[in-house]
Motif scaffolding. Sequence first.
Motif, PDB file in Angstrom:
ATOM      1  N   GLU A  14      -3.805  -7.882 -18.194  1.00  0.00           N
ATOM      2  CA  GLU A  14      -5.049  -7.444 -17.547  1.00  0.00           C
ATOM      3  C   GLU A  14      -4.817  -6.370 -16.497  1.00  0.00           C
ATOM      4  O   GLU A  14      -5.519  -5.354 -16.484  1.00  0.00           O
ATOM      5  CB  GLU A  14      -5.773  -8.643 -16.934  1.00  0.00           C
ATOM      6  N   ILE A  15      -3.860  -6.596 -15.593  1.00  0.00           N
ATOM      7  CA  ILE A  15      -3.642  -5.637 -14.495  1.00  0.00           C
ATOM      8  C   ILE A  15      -2.964  -4.377 -15.021  1.00  0.00           C
ATOM      9  O   ILE A  15      -3.472  -3.270 -14.851  1.00  0.00           O
ATOM     10  CB  ILE A  15      -2.828  -6.269 -13.358  1.00  0.00           C
ATOM     11  N   ASN A  33      -4.445  -3.253 -19.140  1.00  0.00           N
ATOM     12  CA  ASN A  33      -5.880  -2.931 -19.145  1.00  0.00           C
ATOM     13  C   ASN A  33      -6.342  -2.270 -17.857  1.00  0.00           C
ATOM     14  O   ASN A  33      -7.520  -1.962 -17.706  1.00  0.00           O
ATOM     15  CB  ASN A  33      -6.705  -4.189 -19.439  1.00  0.00           C
ATOM     16  N   LYS A  34      -5.409  -2.095 -16.901  1.00  0.00           N
ATOM     17  CA  LYS A  34      -5.662  -1.361 -15.658  1.00  0.00           C
ATOM     18  C   LYS A  34      -6.837  -1.938 -14.858  1.00  0.00           C
ATOM     19  O   LYS A  34      -7.616  -1.220 -14.259  1.00  0.00           O
ATOM     20  CB  LYS A  34      -5.881   0.124 -15.955  1.00  0.00           C
ATOM     21  N   LYS A  35      -6.925  -3.262 -14.827  1.00  0.00           N
ATOM     22  CA  LYS A  35      -7.971  -3.957 -14.070  1.00  0.00           C
ATOM     23  C   LYS A  35      -7.401  -4.388 -12.723  1.00  0.00           C
ATOM     24  O   LYS A  35      -6.993  -5.529 -12.536  1.00  0.00           O
ATOM     25  CB  LYS A  35      -8.482  -5.164 -14.847  1.00  0.00           C
ATOM     26  N   ASP A  50      -8.817  -5.032 -10.011  1.00  0.00           N
ATOM     27  CA  ASP A  50      -9.575  -6.072  -9.318  1.00  0.00           C
ATOM     28  C   ASP A  50      -9.041  -7.469  -9.626  1.00  0.00           C
ATOM     29  O   ASP A  50      -9.220  -8.398  -8.839  1.00  0.00           O
ATOM     30  CB  ASP A  50     -11.062  -5.968  -9.661  1.00  0.00           C
ATOM     31  N   VAL A  51      -8.329  -7.633 -10.737  1.00  0.00           N
ATOM     32  CA  VAL A  51      -7.750  -8.927 -11.095  1.00  0.00           C
ATOM     33  C   VAL A  51      -6.631  -9.305 -10.116  1.00  0.00           C
ATOM     34  O   VAL A  51      -6.316 -10.480  -9.940  1.00  0.00           O
ATOM     35  CB  VAL A  51      -7.248  -8.911 -12.561  1.00  0.00           C
TER      36      VAL A  51
END
Length: 126
Positions: free
Chosen positions: A15-16, A19-21, A23-24
């Motif tokens: 995710e981080i 997927n470059k999220k 905020d996670v």
Amino acid sequence: MTADNREITRRVFEEIWNNKKLDVIDELMAADYVHHDPQSPDVPSGIEGYKQFVSYYLNAFPDLHFTIEDEFAGGIPRTGRQFSVTGMTIARVRDGKFIESWGNWDALGLMQQLGVVPSEDRGRAA
């Protein structure tokens, strides 16, 4: 490593990083998280420090992608080259959040693939 800890680790990379999220990070890193990686720039402890760490690499390598096979460099211009490196991360998890981690990866191999450090001929003795 429990199944819950494996899931947290998977989420960090999928995710981080993949997927470059960013905020996670708020969900998966503890407020007092400490990152240990001698090949990377120093960042402050805590959630914001980890966000800086991730941003540093995603800015340098925007198409970066990690593949988890097992669970267990700045200052140069962009080359546009693809590369593959191996490494490992060992993490301490408490209450569902990373509280500390140690990273070790093949920084020399990365620099050789980017053309920053010449590769030695195979078969040449050290």
